[in-house]
Design a protein around this motif. Structure first.
Motif, short mmCIF file in Angstrom:
data_model
loop_
_atom_site.label_atom_id
_atom_site.label_comp_id
_atom_site.label_asym_id
_atom_site.label_seq_id
_atom_site.Cartn_x
_atom_site.Cartn_y
_atom_site.Cartn_z
N HIS A 52 5.36 -0.82 8.53
CA HIS A 52 5.38 0.51 7.92
C HIS A 52 6.82 0.86 7.56
O HIS A 52 7.75 0.54 8.30
CB HIS A 52 4.83 1.56 8.89
CG HIS A 52 3.35 1.43 9.08
ND1 HIS A 52 2.44 2.02 8.24
CD2 HIS A 52 2.64 0.76 10.00
CE1 HIS A 52 1.22 1.71 8.64
NE2 HIS A 52 1.30 0.95 9.71
N GLU A 55 0.28 4.38 -0.63
CA GLU A 55 -0.26 5.56 0.05
C GLU A 55 0.07 5.55 1.54
O GLU A 55 0.47 6.55 2.11
CB GLU A 55 -1.78 5.57 -0.10
CG GLU A 55 -2.33 6.80 -0.79
CD GLU A 55 -3.76 6.56 -1.23
OE1 GLU A 55 -4.64 6.60 -0.36
OE2 GLU A 55 -3.98 6.29 -2.44
N LYS A 56 -0.10 4.38 2.15
CA LYS A 56 0.16 4.26 3.59
C LYS A 56 1.60 3.85 3.87
O LYS A 56 1.95 3.64 5.03
CB LYS A 56 -0.78 3.22 4.19
CG LYS A 56 -2.23 3.62 4.26
CD LYS A 56 -3.02 2.54 4.98
CE LYS A 56 -4.50 2.83 4.98
NZ LYS A 56 -5.28 1.65 5.42
N GLN A 57 2.44 3.67 2.81
CA GLN A 57 3.83 3.21 2.99
C GLN A 57 3.84 1.92 3.80
O GLN A 57 4.58 1.77 4.77
CB GLN A 57 4.65 4.29 3.71
CG GLN A 57 4.77 5.57 2.92
CD GLN A 57 5.79 5.47 1.79
OE1 GLN A 57 6.97 5.37 2.03
NE2 GLN A 57 5.30 5.47 0.57
N GLN A 58 3.00 0.99 3.38
CA GLN A 58 2.72 -0.17 4.19
C GLN A 58 2.90 -1.47 3.41
O GLN A 58 2.64 -1.53 2.21
CB GLN A 58 1.27 -0.06 4.65
CG GLN A 58 0.87 -0.97 5.76
CD GLN A 58 -0.62 -0.81 6.04
OE1 GLN A 58 -1.46 -1.32 5.33
NE2 GLN A 58 -0.92 -0.05 7.09
N ASN A 62 0.86 -1.16 0.00
CA ASN A 62 0.00 0.00 0.00
C ASN A 62 0.91 1.22 0.00
O ASN A 62 1.43 1.62 1.04
CB ASN A 62 -0.92 -0.02 1.22
CG ASN A 62 -1.95 1.09 1.18
OD1 ASN A 62 -1.70 2.16 0.62
ND2 ASN A 62 -3.11 0.82 1.74
#
Ligand SMILES: [Zn+2]
Length: 161
Positions: free
Chosen positions: A66, A50-53, A48
């Protein structure tokens, strides 16, 4: 692979990153997929940006990491915060019964000529061990996938040599 890619500050699907599970391999994007793959332990992660996940969907609830710009944060269970409340609860769960039984054993010692004078001490130790084991097992249960994946990967690496 140029090392400068490893120093990239933000997480993107074209980069090369250390594997958060085995910490040995490198994870790279799988072509045409929103996923990354470790060249060492063969774990597959969904990403992900966007969430740097990074998420490991092969277990429930999934483990997530993360990207902090340099490395992955400690693994978290999705939707679960292991806060200080849990830590205090775990300490109390181990120390209170042990302390209680220890106090009783200390203040109400068996008569010196009783055949099992050692029983209260042993009982205190057993109480501690049993409660500690439960907490330890819960901890391993949360983190077992990284440990097991790492162990399997190391075995494979040695077996295939
Ligand atoms: Zn790996």
């Amino acid at each position: 692979m140029p090392t400068s890619k490893l120093l990239a500050s933000s997480f993107n699907e074209r980069g090369v990153y250390p594997c958060p599970v085995c910490r040995v391999g490198k994870i790279t994007n799988m072509p045409l997929m929103e996923a990354m793959y470790c060249d060492f332990c063969h774990q597959i992660f969904t990403i992900n940006i966007e969430k740097q996940q990074l998420k490991m969907p092969s277990r429930q609830p999934p483990l997530i990491w993360h990207w902090n710009g340099l490395t992955w944060t400690e693994a978290q269970l999705e939707g679960v915060e292991l806060g200080w409340g849990y830590v205090l609860g775990a300490i109390a769960f181990v120390s209170l019964p042990t302390g209680l039984i220890g106090i009783i054993a200390y203040h109400l010692p068996p008569r010196a000529d009783a055949p099992i004078t050692w029983l209260p001490s042993i009982w205190t130790v057993l109480t501690f061990l049993s409660h500690f084991t439960i907490i330890f097992w819960l901890f391993v249960e949360i983190y077992q996938i990284p440990l097991m994946a790492y162990w399997r990967a190391m075995q494979q690496r040695f077996l295939h040599r």
